[in-house]
Design a protein around this motif. Structure first.
Motif, mmCIF file in Angstrom:
data_model
loop_
_atom_site.group_PDB
_atom_site.id
_atom_site.type_symbol
_atom_site.label_atom_id
_atom_site.label_comp_id
_atom_site.label_asym_id
_atom_site.label_seq_id
_atom_site.Cartn_x
_atom_site.Cartn_y
_atom_site.Cartn_z
ATOM 1 N N UNK A 159 -5.063 -4.699 -8.153
ATOM 2 C CA UNK A 159 -3.636 -4.944 -8.407
ATOM 3 C C UNK A 159 -2.994 -3.689 -9.000
ATOM 4 N N UNK A 160 -3.670 -3.057 -9.956
ATOM 5 C CA UNK A 160 -3.124 -1.840 -10.584
ATOM 6 C C UNK A 160 -2.997 -0.723 -9.532
ATOM 7 N N UNK A 161 -4.012 -0.642 -8.677
ATOM 8 C CA UNK A 161 -4.034 0.420 -7.661
ATOM 9 C C UNK A 161 -2.886 0.257 -6.669
ATOM 10 N N UNK A 162 -2.675 -0.969 -6.211
ATOM 11 C CA UNK A 162 -1.610 -1.167 -5.204
ATOM 12 C C UNK A 162 -0.237 -0.936 -5.842
ATOM 13 N N UNK A 163 -0.084 -1.295 -7.131
ATOM 14 C CA UNK A 163 1.202 -1.039 -7.807
ATOM 15 C C UNK A 163 1.453 0.466 -7.921
ATOM 16 N N UNK A 164 0.382 1.233 -8.218
ATOM 17 C CA UNK A 164 0.564 2.685 -8.310
ATOM 18 C C UNK A 164 0.888 3.262 -6.931
ATOM 19 N N UNK A 190 4.925 7.605 7.541
ATOM 20 C CA UNK A 190 4.419 6.225 7.577
ATOM 21 C C UNK A 190 3.962 5.824 6.174
ATOM 22 N N UNK A 191 4.448 4.698 5.641
ATOM 23 C CA UNK A 191 3.876 4.164 4.403
ATOM 24 C C UNK A 191 2.578 3.426 4.716
ATOM 25 N N UNK A 192 1.775 3.154 3.664
ATOM 26 C CA UNK A 192 0.439 2.579 3.879
ATOM 27 C C UNK A 192 0.251 1.323 3.034
ATOM 28 N N UNK A 193 -0.098 0.215 3.667
ATOM 29 C CA UNK A 193 -0.363 -1.053 2.973
ATOM 30 C C UNK A 193 -1.744 -0.995 2.325
ATOM 31 N N UNK A 194 -1.822 -1.383 1.044
ATOM 32 C CA UNK A 194 -3.103 -1.486 0.373
ATOM 33 C C UNK A 194 -3.318 -2.940 -0.084
ATOM 34 N N UNK A 195 -4.191 -3.145 -1.097
ATOM 35 C CA UNK A 195 -4.413 -4.508 -1.579
ATOM 36 C C UNK A 195 -5.853 -4.959 -1.430
ATOM 37 N N UNK A 196 -6.722 -4.003 -1.051
ATOM 38 C CA UNK A 196 -8.163 -4.290 -0.961
ATOM 39 C C UNK A 196 -8.407 -5.529 -0.091
ATOM 40 N N UNK A 197 -9.274 -6.453 -0.533
ATOM 41 C CA UNK A 197 -9.574 -7.642 0.290
ATOM 42 C C UNK A 197 -8.988 -8.904 -0.347
ATOM 43 N N UNK A 198 -7.880 -8.714 -1.090
ATOM 44 C CA UNK A 198 -7.224 -9.855 -1.758
ATOM 45 C C UNK A 198 -5.943 -10.210 -1.007
ATOM 46 N N UNK A 199 -5.895 -11.430 -0.394
ATOM 47 C CA UNK A 199 -4.782 -11.792 0.496
ATOM 48 C C UNK A 199 -3.434 -11.721 -0.206
ATOM 49 N N UNK A 201 -2.506 -9.812 -2.679
ATOM 50 C CA UNK A 201 -2.124 -8.400 -2.875
ATOM 51 C C UNK A 201 -1.739 -7.770 -1.531
ATOM 52 N N UNK A 202 -2.439 -8.141 -0.475
ATOM 53 C CA UNK A 202 -2.116 -7.621 0.863
ATOM 54 C C UNK A 202 -0.705 -8.082 1.274
ATOM 55 N N UNK A 203 -0.393 -9.358 1.004
ATOM 56 C CA UNK A 203 0.943 -9.877 1.363
ATOM 57 C C UNK A 203 2.021 -9.135 0.570
ATOM 58 N N UNK A 204 1.764 -8.963 -0.707
ATOM 59 C CA UNK A 204 2.739 -8.281 -1.590
ATOM 60 C C UNK A 204 2.950 -6.844 -1.105
ATOM 61 N N UNK A 217 4.327 1.873 10.383
ATOM 62 C CA UNK A 217 3.633 1.419 9.173
ATOM 63 C C UNK A 217 2.122 1.484 9.359
ATOM 64 N N UNK A 218 1.403 1.833 8.289
ATOM 65 C CA UNK A 218 -0.060 1.952 8.363
ATOM 66 C C UNK A 218 -0.709 0.930 7.437
ATOM 67 N N UNK A 219 -1.939 0.594 7.770
ATOM 68 C CA UNK A 219 -2.755 -0.292 6.937
ATOM 69 C C UNK A 219 -3.957 0.520 6.475
ATOM 70 N N UNK A 220 -4.075 0.680 5.146
ATOM 71 C CA UNK A 220 -5.175 1.453 4.571
ATOM 72 C C UNK A 220 -6.112 0.548 3.807
ATOM 73 N N UNK A 221 -7.093 1.191 3.136
ATOM 74 C CA UNK A 221 -8.000 0.432 2.272
ATOM 75 C C UNK A 221 -8.995 -0.408 3.032
ATOM 76 N N UNK A 222 -9.115 -0.176 4.343
ATOM 77 C CA UNK A 222 -10.104 -0.910 5.155
ATOM 78 C C UNK A 222 -11.027 0.081 5.857
ATOM 79 N N UNK A 223 -12.075 -0.456 6.520
ATOM 80 C CA UNK A 223 -13.118 0.406 7.083
ATOM 81 C C UNK A 223 -13.701 1.294 5.985
ATOM 82 N N UNK A 224 -13.906 0.656 4.828
ATOM 83 C CA UNK A 224 -14.480 1.369 3.678
ATOM 84 C C UNK A 224 -15.760 0.663 3.212
ATOM 85 N N UNK A 225 -16.391 -0.054 4.177
ATOM 86 C CA UNK A 225 -17.664 -0.716 3.876
ATOM 87 C C UNK A 225 -17.574 -2.226 3.819
ATOM 88 N N UNK A 226 -16.354 -2.780 3.925
ATOM 89 C CA UNK A 226 -16.220 -4.247 3.889
ATOM 90 C C UNK A 226 -16.741 -4.835 5.201
#
Ligand SMILES: CO[C@@H]1O[C@H](CNc2nc3cc4c(=O)[nH]c(N)nc4cc3[nH]2)[C@H]2OC(C)(C)O[C@@H]12
Length: 376
Positions: A159-164, A190-199, A201-204, A217-226
């Motif tokens: 949550x802190x990371x996505x806010x930053x 392009x901005x990048x969506x974060x929020x890890x694997x928390x739905x 946070x992803x929606x927000x 728009x880009x989606x980041x924080x994935x393909x990082x081992x999940x």
């Protein structure tokens, strides 16, 4: 930059479209070969354009900033003049590379200090200077400076990371919208969506990114081992919120199966080091499954590398010869295997686009996913 939707699959979220930039058009879904330091390893620009039919390639802010350095790229007249690739280029912003390549780094509100993995020199990346750096490199599409949240991480960290990342995005937009391109052609952020694997946070994050109303728009924080299912779950949640009329770029993805599953979820743009990196290690992808060419079974197999492929080197060289080259760590082995994998990735997304347009995507995708899982 403009995006035009050409077709949508009736049984999935897959869509076919076209992106227009000042360096040319891109048919989506598209795979973007990774050319980190201004080169797609082991492949000539001519081969990329004529044989692989790549339409856009990636460069990387972190690498190009450290080597050859901004002064050289600026003197050349920008990255297209420097590396001779006159079609579209996208640069990642460096946030991810700082996280994945450097030991010593500190993430602060201001930005990230890090030590170069090349010579240990100290540097600071901030949202503002990363926009200036990407203006100087001169890619057609540039990425916001974000924190790619590590996986796994707890909810509070995410949550802190996505806010930053959202505060950094505002700073990127303010800087980008008050500076001009340096070489006479337009650039898109392009901005990048974060929020890890928390739905939630992803929606927000998806809602905040959509509100910025950028051209893609880009989606980041994935393909990082999940696990893949987690990746698909997050992509699904985010694609429900990101606007339909803007391209969606899923960063760092992925295997051929990941790409098809994410096309079905509504993704238009992909990049991954897998086809180039794994090629150098002898892992070949084909429409009938994957081949580890180093395997004993190919030792005296004198059939063409890929009989289904119209790529010169796939027809001209045999599996036995390529196995020998990879075992001997011959440069030609890296070249032939890389050409093959990139040609296959571009064929796969082109085939997907044609199936979306003809309305046959859904059944074709399910058959292809089964075939791609086969070890040959
Ligand atoms: C499957 O290949 C490995 O997995 C990584 C690709 N996965 C990836 N996820 C990404 C996320 C972000 C992000 O959130 N933000 C920004 N700005 N860029 C990003 C870039 C990313 N790439 C490759 O990276 C290495 C080289 C570590 O191994 C490869």
């Amino acid at each position: 930059m403009k995006f035009k939707l050409a077709a949508q699959d009736p049984l999935s979220k897959a869509r076919a479209g076209e992106i227009t930039t000042d360096h040319g058009t891109i048919q989506t879904p598209i795979f973007m070969p990774v050319g980190t330091a201004g080169t797609v390893k082991a492949v000539h620009q001519r081969e990329l354009k004529d044989d692989i039919k790549a339409q856009i390639i990636l460069g990387n802010t972190y690498h190009l900033y450290l080597r050859p350095g901004l002064d050289v790229i600026e003197k050349a007249g920008g990255i297209h003049k420097f590396n001779g690739w006159d079609l579209p280029i996208l640069t990642d912003s460096g946030g991810y590379q700082v996280y994945s390549l450097t030991e010593v780094r500190k993430i602060r509100e201001e930005g990230v200090t890090f030590k170069s993995h090349i010579d240990g020199s100290k540097h600071l990346f901030t949202p503002e200077n990363v926009m200036d750096i990407q203006r100087t490199i001169g890619a057609d599409i540039i990425m916001a400076f974000d924190e790619c949240t590590p996986y796994p991480c707890d909810y509070t960290y995410a949550r802190k990371s996505v806010d930053m990342t959202h505060r950094w995005l505002k700073r990127c937009i303010d800087r980008f919208d008050t500076t001009e391109p340096k070489y006479g052609y337009s650039q898109t952020l392009f901005p990048i969506v974060q929020g890890s694997v928390y739905k939630d946070l992803r929606r927000k994050s998806a809602e905040f990114i959509a509100e910025q109303n950028r051209e893609g728009n880009a989606i980041g924080g994935l393909s990082v081992g999940e696990p893949a299912e987690e990746m698909y779950g997050m992509t699904e949640v985010v694609c429900e919120i990101l606007p339909q009329d803007k391209p969606r770029y899923l960063m760092g993805v992925g295997t051929p199966i990941n790409i098809l599953e994410n096309i079905a979820l509504g993704i238009d743009m992909f990049d991954c080091v897998m086809p180039t990196r794994n090629a150098r290690n002898g892992m070949l992808f084909t429409r009938h499954g994957f081949i580890n060419i180093k395997n004993e079974k190919w030792k005296d197999d004198f059939s063409p590398i890929d009989p289904d492929s119209d790529l010169f080197s796939d027809q001209f060289y045999t599996k036995a010869y390529l196995r020998h080259l990879i075992h001997s760590k011959e440069i030609l082995g890296a070249q032939i295997a890389t050409l093959h994998n990139l040609h296959f990735y571009l064929w796969l997304v082109k085939e997907a686009r044609e199936k979306i347009i003809s309305g046959e995507f859904y059944d074709w995708k399910n058959k292809m996913v089964k075939a791609l899982a086969q070890r040959l």
